[in-house]
Motif scaffolding. Structure first.
Motif, short mmCIF file in Angstrom:
data_model
loop_
_atom_site.label_atom_id
_atom_site.label_comp_id
_atom_site.label_asym_id
_atom_site.label_seq_id
_atom_site.Cartn_x
_atom_site.Cartn_y
_atom_site.Cartn_z
N SER A 136 36.46 -55.31 -15.78
CA SER A 136 37.79 -55.13 -15.25
C SER A 136 38.83 -55.29 -16.35
O SER A 136 38.79 -56.24 -17.13
CB SER A 136 38.05 -56.16 -14.15
OG SER A 136 39.33 -56.01 -13.61
N GLY A 137 39.73 -54.32 -16.46
CA GLY A 137 40.75 -54.35 -17.48
C GLY A 137 40.36 -53.71 -18.80
O GLY A 137 41.16 -53.70 -19.74
N ALA A 138 39.13 -53.18 -18.88
CA ALA A 138 38.66 -52.58 -20.14
C ALA A 138 39.38 -51.28 -20.47
O ALA A 138 39.45 -50.89 -21.64
CB ALA A 138 37.15 -52.35 -20.09
N GLY A 139 39.90 -50.60 -19.45
CA GLY A 139 40.64 -49.37 -19.72
C GLY A 139 40.07 -48.13 -19.08
O GLY A 139 40.30 -47.02 -19.58
N LYS A 140 39.34 -48.27 -17.99
CA LYS A 140 38.73 -47.10 -17.34
C LYS A 140 39.78 -46.10 -16.85
O LYS A 140 39.71 -44.91 -17.14
CB LYS A 140 37.85 -47.57 -16.17
CG LYS A 140 36.67 -48.42 -16.60
CD LYS A 140 35.85 -48.89 -15.41
CE LYS A 140 36.52 -49.99 -14.62
NZ LYS A 140 36.63 -51.27 -15.37
N GLU A 156 37.97 -44.30 -10.72
CA GLU A 156 37.55 -45.62 -10.25
C GLU A 156 36.08 -45.67 -9.91
O GLU A 156 35.38 -46.62 -10.28
CB GLU A 156 38.37 -46.03 -9.02
CG GLU A 156 37.97 -47.38 -8.46
CD GLU A 156 38.80 -47.79 -7.26
OE1 GLU A 156 38.84 -48.99 -6.95
OE2 GLU A 156 39.43 -46.91 -6.62
N ALA A 157 35.59 -44.68 -9.17
CA ALA A 157 34.21 -44.71 -8.68
C ALA A 157 33.56 -43.35 -8.90
O ALA A 157 33.85 -42.40 -8.19
CB ALA A 157 34.18 -45.08 -7.20
N ALA A 158 32.71 -43.25 -9.92
CA ALA A 158 32.04 -41.99 -10.23
C ALA A 158 30.81 -41.81 -9.34
O ALA A 158 30.06 -42.75 -9.11
CB ALA A 158 31.62 -41.97 -11.70
N LEU A 159 30.62 -40.59 -8.84
CA LEU A 159 29.45 -40.26 -8.03
C LEU A 159 28.40 -39.62 -8.93
O LEU A 159 28.57 -38.48 -9.38
CB LEU A 159 29.82 -39.30 -6.90
CG LEU A 159 30.91 -39.75 -5.94
CD1 LEU A 159 31.10 -38.72 -4.82
CD2 LEU A 159 30.60 -41.11 -5.37
N VAL A 160 27.33 -40.34 -9.19
CA VAL A 160 26.32 -39.91 -10.14
C VAL A 160 25.01 -39.62 -9.41
O VAL A 160 24.41 -40.53 -8.82
CB VAL A 160 26.08 -40.97 -11.23
CG1 VAL A 160 25.09 -40.45 -12.27
CG2 VAL A 160 27.40 -41.35 -11.90
#
Length: 262
Positions: A136-140, A156-160
Motif C-alpha cells: 500500500s502506497g507503493a505507487g500502483k 486497483e484490481a487486475a483480472l488475470v
C-alpha cells in the motif's frame, strides 16, 4: 425485480436487484450483454438495507452446508456450493463495490480461472500488458496515471486469467479512481510483473521465481484462507511466475520508467 445482464472479464453475469437503487451503479461500472443473452456463468441477487456504513476491511469467511459466507460490517455474501449463484446484501454503494470484488475473486479462484491481483495494469508496445504491484502506497495508481495515454486495464484490481500455457489480463471494472473511456475488449498477454518502489532514479532488478511468488501472494484478493483455497491460489501463482518475468522496479514519478519496460 430488475434484471441486468452484464460482463465481468470474460464471464456472463446475471444480476437481480430488489429495487432500482443500485441499477445506475451497475450500468456505469459493468459492460452490458445483449438483451437476448440466456446463458450465464454467475447469477447474483442484490438487496439493500444490510448492516452499517464502512467500518473496516476485515471480512469474516466460513463454510456451512456447502455454501460459503463472507461478512463485513456493511455487506454479507452467500455463495452457493457450485459457485455459480450468490446472494449479496449491502448497506450502500461502497459496500456493493467491495462485495462484488470479494464475490468475483472467490468465483474465479473456486473455478481456477485466475486471480484478482491488487495492482494496476497498463498496455505497452504491441498490446502486451504490464502489471504494477506493491505494498500500500507503493505507487500502483500513480504508475497507472503516469502511463496515460497508454491504455489502463486496471488501477486497483487486475483480472488475470491463468492457464498452463498463457497468462492474460482483461479490462477490470473494479476501479479505484482512474476512469478511462472505451474499455478494451478481449484478453491481452501479460508480459511482465513490476513490483514498485518509488525512488530518485529508475532501475529494475529481476526477481527469482520464488521471490516473485512470495511477493505476489500478499497481493491476491482472497478472503477465504482455508487449505483448499490457499492451494488453488499458490498453484495459479506458480503458473504465473513460471511464465512471466517479475522485477523490482525503482521509479521516478514521471513516465520515464517506461524506457526500462518497453
Amino acid at each position: 425485480m430488475i434484471e441486468l445482464r452484464l460482463s465481468f472479464g470474460e464471464h456472463k453475469v446475471r444480476v437481480e436487484l430488489d429495487s432500482d437503487r443500485f441499477s445506475a451503479f451497475f450500468r456505469r461500472s459493468y459492460a452490458p450483454l445483449p438483451p437476448n443473452e440466456r446463458t450465464f456463468d454467475l447469477s447474483i441477487r442484490v438487496s439493500a438495507g444490510y448492516g452499517v456504513s464502512f467500518a473496516g476491511y476485515d471480512v469474516e469467511a466460513w463454510t456451512e452446508d456447502g455454501a460459503t459466507y463472507y461478512r463485513r460490517a456493511d455487506y454479507r455474501i452467500e455463495l452457493a456450493e457450485d459457485g455459480r449463484s450468490a446472494s449479496v446484501q449491502v448497506h450502500n454503494e461502497l459496500a456493493l463495490k467491495h462485495a462484488l470484488m470479494n464475490l468475483y475473486s472467490a468465483y474465479i479462484i473456486k473455478h481456477r480461472w485466475g486471480l484478482m491481483i491488487h495492482s494496476s495494469c497498463v498496455l505497452g508496445q504491441g498490446g502486451a500488458a504490464h502489471l504494477f504491484a506493491g505494498r500500500s502506497g507503493a505507487g500502483k495508481s500513480t504508475a497507472a496515471a503516469l502511463s496515460l495515454p497508454r491504455t489502463v486495464l486496471s488501477d486497483e484490481a487486475a483480472l488475470v486469467k491463468i492457464g498452463t500455457d498463457r497468462i492474460a489480463v482483461f479490462h477490470s471494472p473494479f476501479r479505484s479512481e482512474l476512469e478511462t473511456d472505451g474499455a478494451p475488449e478481449g484478453a491481452f498477454p501479460l508480459r511482465s510483473v513490476q513490483l514498485l518502489r518509488q525512488a530518485g532514479h529508475n532501475r529494475k532488478v529481476e526477481l527469482t521465481k520464488a521471490d516473485a511468488l512470495i511477493r505476489l501472494m500478499d497481493q491476491v484478493f482472497c478472503w477465504e484462507r482455508g487449505a483448499e483455497n490457499t492451494a488453488k491460489v499458490l498453484s495459479m501463482l506458480r503458473l504465473l511466475v513460471l511464465q512471466v518475468p517479475a522485477y523490482e522496479l525503482y521509479f521516478q514519478k514521471n513516465d520515464s520508467f517506461w524506457e526500462l519496460i518497453s
